[in-house]
Design an enzyme around this catalytic site. Structure first.
Site, short mmCIF file in Angstrom:
data_model
loop_
_atom_site.label_atom_id
_atom_site.label_comp_id
_atom_site.label_asym_id
_atom_site.label_seq_id
_atom_site.Cartn_x
_atom_site.Cartn_y
_atom_site.Cartn_z
N GLU A 67 -25.66 -4.02 -16.62
CA GLU A 67 -24.91 -2.89 -17.17
C GLU A 67 -25.81 -2.00 -18.03
OE1 GLU A 67 -21.35 -4.61 -18.89
OE2 GLU A 67 -20.55 -4.98 -16.87
N ASN B 195 -25.27 -8.70 -12.10
CA ASN B 195 -24.96 -7.34 -12.51
C ASN B 195 -25.78 -6.96 -13.75
OD1 ASN B 195 -23.21 -9.21 -13.82
ND2 ASN B 195 -21.70 -7.65 -14.29
N CYS C 73 -24.06 -3.56 -9.69
CA CYS C 73 -23.42 -4.83 -9.38
C CYS C 73 -24.42 -5.91 -8.96
CB CYS C 73 -22.43 -4.64 -8.23
SG CYS C 73 -20.96 -3.71 -8.66
N CYS D 74 -20.19 -1.80 -2.96
CA CYS D 74 -21.05 -2.91 -2.49
C CYS D 74 -20.70 -3.31 -1.07
CB CYS D 74 -20.94 -4.09 -3.44
SG CYS D 74 -21.86 -3.78 -4.97
N GLU E 222 -24.28 -7.70 -6.33
CA GLU E 222 -24.59 -7.60 -4.90
C GLU E 222 -25.76 -6.63 -4.68
OE1 GLU E 222 -21.67 -7.46 -6.36
OE2 GLU E 222 -20.07 -8.29 -5.12
N1 THU Z 1 -19.26 -6.36 -10.57
C1 THU Z 1 -20.18 -6.93 -9.75
O1 THU Z 1 -21.32 -7.13 -10.15
N2 THU Z 1 -19.80 -7.30 -8.52
C2 THU Z 1 -18.51 -7.25 -8.05
O2 THU Z 1 -18.27 -7.65 -6.91
C3 THU Z 1 -17.45 -6.71 -8.90
C4 THU Z 1 -17.91 -6.06 -10.16
C5 THU Z 1 -19.66 -6.00 -11.94
C6 THU Z 1 -19.81 -4.54 -12.25
C7 THU Z 1 -19.64 -4.54 -13.75
O3 THU Z 1 -20.89 -4.84 -14.36
C8 THU Z 1 -18.69 -5.69 -14.02
O4 THU Z 1 -18.70 -6.49 -12.84
C9 THU Z 1 -17.25 -5.25 -14.31
O5 THU Z 1 -16.78 -4.40 -13.33
#
Ligand code: THU
Length: 133
Positions: free
Chosen positions: A45, A43, A54, A90, A56
């Site tokens: 941000e 991920n 994310c 996702c 994925e």
């Molecule tokens: N996040 C993912 O990367 N994949 C998931 O399946 C769930 C959430 C990330 C998004 C964000 O950067 C952090 O987790 C908190 O939601």
């Protein structure tokens, strides 16, 4: 090492690269493509919070860049009290490249926490077939 163990290991390794200074919630993901190759992502941000994406999505982008077009299996790795499954957005992104029976393996850094299929996570999903004439 089994393919599921390899995919989970790739997701764990990717998690270490996560850029998650705001949520502090690091996630790694990996997809197995139709050529047997593994593509991983984390991920990423952003200070403008909704602009983050994310793990994925990163893994899917890596696969597409490498020429992969089908997802045969998915692994997601995060540390949380409950097994971390892909978010709703996702699930839809995965649906573009994966069939209903595609396994989604969910793990933390030490243990496999769950096994699902994409069809279980996104039942009756909208997909490319809906746009076929
Ligand atoms: N996040 C993912 O990367 N994949 C998931 O399946 C769930 C959430 C990330 C998004 C964000 O950067 C952090 O987790 C908190 O939601």
């Amino acid at each position: 090492m089994s393919r599921s163990a390899e995919l989970i290991a790739a997701a764990r390794a990717a998690r270490a690269a996560a850029y998650a200074p705001y949520s502090k919630f690091a996630v790694g993901a990996a997809v197995l493509d139709e050529q047997g190759r593994i593509h991983a992502g984390c991920n990423v941000e952003n200070a403008a919070y909704p602009q983050g994406w994310c793990a994925e999505a990163s893994a899917i982008a890596a696969m597409v860049l490498a020429g992969g077009r089908r997802i045969m299996a998915v692994a997601v790795c995060a540390e949380a009290p409950e097994p971390v499954t892909p978010c709703g957005g996702c699930r839809q992104k995965l649906r573009e490249f994966a069939a209903d029976d595609c396994p989604v393996w969910v793990a933390d850094m030490s243990t496999q926490r769950g096994t699902y299929t994409l069809g279980e996570l996104l039942p009756h999903g909208f997909g490319p077939q809906h746009l076929e004439p």
